[in-house]
Design an enzyme around this catalytic site. Structure first.
Site, mmCIF file in Angstrom:
data_model
loop_
_atom_site.group_PDB
_atom_site.id
_atom_site.type_symbol
_atom_site.label_atom_id
_atom_site.label_comp_id
_atom_site.label_asym_id
_atom_site.label_seq_id
_atom_site.Cartn_x
_atom_site.Cartn_y
_atom_site.Cartn_z
ATOM 1 C CE LYS A 175 -3.025 3.421 1.741
ATOM 2 N NZ LYS A 175 -1.647 4.341 1.258
ATOM 3 N N GLY A 228 4.861 4.659 9.402
ATOM 4 C CA GLY A 228 4.124 6.068 9.758
ATOM 5 C C GLY A 228 4.142 6.347 10.641
ATOM 6 C CB SER A 229 2.281 9.943 12.410
ATOM 7 O OG SER A 229 1.198 9.253 12.052
ATOM 8 C CB THR A 232 -1.107 5.768 11.620
ATOM 9 O OG1 THR A 232 -1.687 7.581 10.725
ATOM 10 C CG2 THR A 232 -1.288 4.864 10.252
ATOM 11 N N GLY A 233 -0.167 3.987 13.409
ATOM 12 C CA GLY A 233 0.585 3.178 14.239
ATOM 13 C C GLY A 233 -0.504 2.265 14.879
ATOM 14 C CD GLU A 250 11.273 1.493 9.935
ATOM 15 O OE1 GLU A 250 11.401 2.133 8.913
ATOM 16 O OE2 GLU A 250 12.736 1.738 11.017
ATOM 17 C CD GLU A 383 7.753 12.283 13.670
ATOM 18 O OE1 GLU A 383 6.122 12.741 12.964
ATOM 19 O OE2 GLU A 383 8.506 11.723 12.722
HETATM 20 P P1 NAD Z 1 1.114 8.316 7.837
HETATM 21 O O1 NAD Z 1 0.859 7.861 9.699
HETATM 22 O O2 NAD Z 1 0.239 9.558 7.201
HETATM 23 O O3 NAD Z 1 0.778 7.463 6.727
HETATM 24 C C1 NAD Z 1 1.646 6.295 6.535
HETATM 25 C C2 NAD Z 1 1.079 5.482 5.392
HETATM 26 O O4 NAD Z 1 -0.410 4.492 6.686
HETATM 27 C C3 NAD Z 1 0.417 5.721 4.516
HETATM 28 O O5 NAD Z 1 0.807 4.222 3.495
HETATM 29 C C4 NAD Z 1 -0.436 5.894 4.428
HETATM 30 O O6 NAD Z 1 -1.646 6.305 3.199
HETATM 31 C C5 NAD Z 1 -1.261 5.125 4.997
HETATM 32 N N1 NAD Z 1 -2.143 4.901 6.549
HETATM 33 C C6 NAD Z 1 -3.073 5.945 6.383
HETATM 34 N N2 NAD Z 1 -4.198 6.162 7.936
HETATM 35 C C7 NAD Z 1 -3.971 4.551 7.698
HETATM 36 C C8 NAD Z 1 -4.914 4.026 8.151
HETATM 37 N N3 NAD Z 1 -5.471 3.645 9.425
HETATM 38 N N4 NAD Z 1 -4.848 2.285 8.232
HETATM 39 C C9 NAD Z 1 -3.726 1.849 7.399
HETATM 40 N N5 NAD Z 1 -2.623 2.755 6.451
HETATM 41 C C10 NAD Z 1 -3.235 4.163 6.979
HETATM 42 O O7 NAD Z 1 2.395 8.294 7.946
HETATM 43 P P2 NAD Z 1 3.407 9.529 6.755
HETATM 44 O O8 NAD Z 1 2.928 10.761 7.319
HETATM 45 O O9 NAD Z 1 3.011 9.525 5.301
HETATM 46 O O10 NAD Z 1 4.806 9.277 6.842
HETATM 47 C C11 NAD Z 1 5.681 10.595 8.201
HETATM 48 C C12 NAD Z 1 5.926 9.337 9.422
HETATM 49 O O11 NAD Z 1 6.383 7.829 9.009
HETATM 50 C C13 NAD Z 1 6.155 10.253 10.754
HETATM 51 O O12 NAD Z 1 5.433 10.108 11.629
HETATM 52 C C14 NAD Z 1 7.776 9.449 10.256
HETATM 53 O O13 NAD Z 1 8.610 9.239 11.674
HETATM 54 C C15 NAD Z 1 7.688 8.267 10.343
HETATM 55 N N6 NAD Z 1 8.856 7.978 9.793
HETATM 56 C C16 NAD Z 1 9.340 6.209 10.381
HETATM 57 C C17 NAD Z 1 10.186 5.759 10.665
HETATM 58 C C18 NAD Z 1 11.054 5.623 11.273
HETATM 59 O O14 NAD Z 1 11.987 4.412 10.883
HETATM 60 N N7 NAD Z 1 10.424 4.807 12.676
HETATM 61 C C19 NAD Z 1 11.149 5.930 8.703
HETATM 62 C C20 NAD Z 1 10.033 6.676 7.493
HETATM 63 C C21 NAD Z 1 9.214 7.831 8.120
#
Ligand code: NAD
Length: 479
Positions: A175, A228-229, A232-233, A250, A383
């Site tokens: 995805k 992701g964030s 969302t995680g 992550e 963040e």
């Molecule tokens: P996000 O959480 O908005 O989205 C991440 C992914 O999840 C996207 O593909 C999104 O479409 C999907 N998503 C959104 N809502 C969802 C749901 N309810 N169920 C399942 N999937 C869903 O994050 P982002 O804004 O795309 O990425 C930035 C974030 O990622 C930052 O917080 C950053 O710190 C984090 N990040 C962490 C690492 C790490 O190593 N820990 C690495 C890269 C990015």
């Protein structure tokens, strides 16, 4: 609206539209103009993709490792052959300067090569037993992997997850981040061009709240690789709970940088200044909040401002651009709101610059240094994920370690000092997964990221990242 190109999703080896024909449009963040039309998948598409991955699983997991490795190496070669097109996609849709994006593609190829090399070494273990008994562990894949990709590195994050999952025999449903869907659909075409059997890799595009949720809740998925964030995680963990899926997460971070009076400021500024502004600061392991000792505070700000001033901000496709736009208007607003909020709370914008009229049309955020911050300001607690340095002054007697650890996140920390025994003591005491002392994130293939506290679960990258997509089955026999 100008004519834009349409793309399809990959399900069971076929390139398809969403079952109900719905689409959405991605945007070029440098211009604000529409870029690509992609399918807006729904539950039926998710179900079809998971079923395709399940169907492909028995044959894929039964291949010899050597045979799977051939595919991994063919994928790596295809990425190298198509790196110009892939880099152009990421530059256009994500805003990464082209040369950086090209380097990212080489890195992505390296992930598949590394996964192939290390997968062969992941062997079972035999336990010494009584006479007439045999017990051994057999390592195998977990099954169907749902791989949810963040927008901050749409190519490399997909490569890290897919290389690990596929190399050890999982099939996957990917995805992409919705704002960078075109880039990952083109990437999927490149991966598929390596001749993978139908259904081993599937890609579905759409919104996180629908497609992401539906995928992570699907009973046919065995393991979730999510970046992701943290918010969302947490939702993903709730979806996964229903069928107790393994989750490798992550998540967000807010990484402290501990700057001592004996730090090598020139090296610090060139190393972390790069990290701060490269990819517009959209790095999970980048500097989140600098704690700078009062003796070197002014010098640090001056040097960082000189670095920021030397950066060329502009069109990602133009030669020499160091920093393009952030990924979207929404992210631009979020970052700029953090800066405005910090000023309301008493911080000072020490350095920034004006945007050109062209840049106003896109989602540019100028390199910014916010000084006079305090540990409890919102900008220092959350963040920011943008090209904004958040700088806090500390003095002798302050409990720097306590401040660094006072965060829900635990991704990584940076220590800058000439006192190595002190740095090593701090490294032990910092509540984070990775510590960098007088250096930045290392990008050796063998390295991995460990995520603690609200920054996630498990490890990504390197040998440990591959293991996350496997399980050990113990088999015992009496004879
Ligand atoms: P996000 O959480 O908005 O989205 C991440 C992914 O999840 C996207 O593909 C999104 O479409 C999907 N998503 C959104 N809502 C969802 C749901 N309810 N169920 C399942 N999937 C869903 O994050 P982002 O804004 O795309 O990425 C930035 C974030 O990622 C930052 O917080 C950053 O710190 C984090 N990040 C962490 C690492 C790490 O190593 N820990 C690495 C890269 C990015």
């Amino acid at each position: 609206m100008p004519e834009i190109k349409s793309y399809q999703m990959l399900i069971g080896g076929r390139w398809v539209d969403a079952a109900d024909g719905a689409t959405f449009v991605t945007v070029n963040p440098a211009t604000g103009q529409p870029l690509a039309r992609v399918p807006l998948a729904g539950d039926a598409d998710v179900d079809a993709a998971v079923k395709a991955a399940r169907k492909a699983l028995p044959a894929w997991r039964s291949l010899t490792q050597a045979k799977r490795n051939e595919y991994m190496l063919r994928i790596a070669a295809a990425i190298r052959d198509n790196a110009k097109e892939l880099a152009t996609c990421e530059a256009l849709e994500h805003g990464t300067p082209y040369n950086d994006a090209f380097g990212v593609c080489m890195g992505a190829a390296g992930k598949f090569e590394y996964a192939a090399s290390i997968a062969l070494a992941l062997m079972g273990v035999q336990i010494p037993m009584d006479a007439g008994q045999l017990s051994y562990f057999k390592r195998g894949p977990l099954g169907v992997a749902a791989l949810v990709i963040p927008w901050n590195f749409p190519i490399i994050m997909l490569a890290v997850k897919a290389s690990a999952a596929l190399a050890v025999g999982n099939t996957c449903v990917i995805k992409p981040p919705s704002v960078n869907s075109m880039t990952d659909l083109v990437f999927a075409r490149v991966i598929q061009s390596a001749g993978l059997p139908d259904g081993v890799v599937n890609v579905i595009t759409g919104s996180g709240e629908t497609v992401g949720k539906s995928l992570c809740s699907h009973p046919g998925v065995d393991v979730i690789g999510f970046t992701g964030s943290s918010e969302t995680g947490q939702n993903v963990l709730r979806y996964a709970a229903a069928t107790v899926k393994k989750c490798v997460m992550e998540l967000g971070g807010n990484n402290p940088v501990l700057v001592y009076p004996d730090a090598d400021l020139d090296k610090l500024v060139s190393v972390l200044g790069f990290r701060q502004f490269n990819n517009c600061g959209q790095h999970c392991s980048g500097p989140g909040r600098y704690y700078v000792h009062e003796k070197v505070y002014d010098a640090f700000l001056r040097k960082l401002a000189a670095f920021a001033d030397s950066i060329k901000v502009g069109d990602p496709l133009e030669e020499g651009t160091f920093m393009g736009p952030v990924v979207s208007k929404a992210q631009q607003k979020k970052v700029e709101d953090y800066v405005a909020g910090a000023v309301r709370e008493g911080a000072r914008v020490y350095y920034t610059r004006e945007k050109t009229p062209e840049q106003e049309k896109g989602s540019y955020v100028m390199p910014t240094i916010v000084s006079d911050c305090t540990h409890d300001m919102t900008i220092a607690r959350e963040e920011v994920f943008g090209p904004v340095a958040v700088v806090i002054k500390w003095k002798d007697g302050d409990d720097l370690l306590a401040m660094a650890n006072d965060s829900p996140y635990g991704l990584c920390a940076h220590i800058w000092t000439g006192d190595i025994p002190l740095a090593l003591k701090l490294a032990d005491a910092l509540e984070v997964g990775n510590v960098f002392i007088n250096c930045q994130t290392l990008t050796e293939e063998q390295s991995w990221g460990t995520n603690v506290k609200a920054s996630g679960l498990g490890r990504e990258g390197g040998l440990e990242g591959l293991k996350e997509f496997t399980d050990l089955k113990e088999i015992t026999l009496e004879y």
